[in-house]
Design an enzyme around this catalytic site. Structure first.
Site, PDB file in Angstrom:
ATOM      1  N   SER A  65       0.801  -1.237   0.000  1.00  0.00           N
ATOM      2  CA  SER A  65       0.000   0.000   0.000  1.00  0.00           C
ATOM      3  C   SER A  65       0.827   1.278   0.000  1.00  0.00           C
ATOM      4  O   SER A  65       0.271   2.346  -0.239  1.00  0.00           O
ATOM      5  CB  SER A  65      -0.899   0.030   1.226  1.00  0.00           C
ATOM      6  OG  SER A  65      -2.130  -0.536   0.905  1.00  0.00           O
ATOM      7  N   LYS A  68       0.549   3.417  -2.935  1.00  0.00           N
ATOM      8  CA  LYS A  68      -0.612   4.298  -3.154  1.00  0.00           C
ATOM      9  C   LYS A  68      -0.222   5.771  -3.059  1.00  0.00           C
ATOM     10  O   LYS A  68      -0.824   6.620  -3.705  1.00  0.00           O
ATOM     11  CB  LYS A  68      -1.708   3.989  -2.112  1.00  0.00           C
ATOM     12  CG  LYS A  68      -2.316   2.594  -2.273  1.00  0.00           C
ATOM     13  CD  LYS A  68      -3.201   2.242  -1.081  1.00  0.00           C
ATOM     14  CE  LYS A  68      -3.824   0.856  -1.225  1.00  0.00           C
ATOM     15  NZ  LYS A  68      -4.549   0.436  -0.018  1.00  0.00           N
TER      16      LYS A  68
HETATM   17  N1  GLU Z   1      -1.871  -5.270  -2.422  1.00  0.00           N
HETATM   18  C1  GLU Z   1      -2.572  -5.155  -1.189  1.00  0.00           C
HETATM   19  C2  GLU Z   1      -4.073  -5.227  -1.397  1.00  0.00           C
HETATM   20  O1  GLU Z   1      -4.608  -4.572  -2.222  1.00  0.00           O
HETATM   21  C3  GLU Z   1      -2.184  -3.882  -0.541  1.00  0.00           C
HETATM   22  C4  GLU Z   1      -2.837  -3.717   0.768  1.00  0.00           C
HETATM   23  C5  GLU Z   1      -2.022  -2.979   1.759  1.00  0.00           C
HETATM   24  O2  GLU Z   1      -0.800  -3.006   1.787  1.00  0.00           O
HETATM   25  O3  GLU Z   1      -2.667  -2.311   2.564  1.00  0.00           O
HETATM   26  O4  GLU Z   1      -4.746  -5.939  -0.729  1.00  0.00           O
END
Ligand code: GLU
Length: 309
Positions: A65, A68
């Site tokens: 995440s 993001k």
């Molecule tokens: N790739 C993970 C998902 O989408 C990222 C989630 C995270 O790190 O919070 O579930």
């Protein structure tokens, strides 16, 4: 700003590593279940001076995440604030990162913020490129710029493992496609999203990205602008309000610095006027934050009085 020394990093990492026993490695992405809970590492990239580190600082993990924040910066640079915030909100959701609940009950279809999965999917959907390969390349180019490392790539095994099991993320994406928030192929979007999450870095590289944000978007070594300062400011603000999942409020009180967590067990944080600090330990608490990382940041932030509040 109190100085941080390598001995501080060693001291506190040694002190908190035991907390790994209080958590659990993420296993909903099958390839992440193989992570060793006893591995941990920390690095601090100061705006003045050299990177310092402790633990297994050469060990590479996927940023999950934390990506993001990077795709948000990219979408803001490529499309501007109006276009991005037409698709995604600016408010904390208080729901878990994978939740679909608010998409249905509040202003239909528009995700609350870019740090939850729905919001991040909407943002990734905006990245320029004629196909998923070009979109992934755009993200990688920015990460290479921020880390000053042309070799950065994603972990193919983790990306494939998540792509094959990302049923919930597909549901979020189809829901938003129905509501016109997402356009184009959901499969291509999940392809880009799982690859951005699987970008593989060590704590030193991740701390350098934090240092760029600490330096208001400028390269910590050359001072060249890499991200416009207003974009860096927006990203840091989201890290404060939504960066630590639905523990962001507690984290703001107990630590008080911009930080973003990933389910691999990594946390990227920003010390105002200081630099970027990255900590890794794959054992997670029930909200999805690294237990060792949380303890480490709490202890050091209190000792050094880092809180921005
Ligand atoms: N790739 C993970 C998902 O989408 C990222 C989630 C995270 O790190 O919070 O579930």
């Amino acid at each position: 700003m109190t100085e941080i020394l390598e001995k501080d990093l060693h001291h506190w990492l040694e002190h908190v590593r035991i907390y790994a026993n209080n958590g659990k490695v993420a296993d909903y992405i099958p390839a992440l279940a193989n992570q060793q809970p006893e591995i941990n590492a920390v690095a601090y990239f100061p705006l003045e001076g050299d990177v310092i580190h402790a633990g297994q600082s050469e060990y590479s993990f996927t940023i999950q995440s934390i990506s993001k924040v990077i795709t948000l910066a990219l979408a803001l640079v490529q499309h501007g604030e109006n276009a991005v915030f037409n698709r995604v909100g600016k408010e904390p959701s208080s729901d878990p990162f994978y939740s679909i609940a608010k998409l249905e009950v509040e202003s239909p279809g528009k995700p609350f913020n870019p740090m939850i999965n729905a919001g991040a999917l909407a943002v990734t959907n905006m990245i320029r490129g004629r196909n998923s390969e070009e979109m992934v390349e755009e993200v990688l180019q920015l990460v290479r710029l921020l880390t000053n490392d042309e070799e950065v790539y994603y972990d193919e095994e983790v990306a494939k493992s998540e792509f094959e099991t990302a049923f919930l993320n597909r549901s979020l994406a189809y829901f938003m496609k129905q509501n016109g928030i997402i356009t184009g192929s959901v499969e291509e979007l999940i392809d880009v999203y799982t690859k951005q999450c699987a970008i593989s870095l060590n704590v030193k590289q991740l701390a350098r990205i934090g240092a760029v944000f600490a330096n208001d978007g400028r390269d910590p070594d050359t001072n060249n602008p890499l991200i416009p300062s207003h974009v860096a400011r927006i990203c840091k603000t989201f890290m404060v309000t939504c960066g630590m999942y639905n523990a962001s409020g507690t984290f703001a009180i107990e630590v008080g610095i911009p930080a973003k967590s990933g389910v691999s067990g990594a946390i990227m944080s920003i010390i105002k006027g200081g630099g970027g600090l990255a900590v890794f330990g794959p054992s997670l608490d029930e909200r999805g934050n690294s237990v060792v990382g949380m303890q480490f940041l709490q202890k050091l932030a209190q000792e050094k009085r880092w809180s921005i509040f």
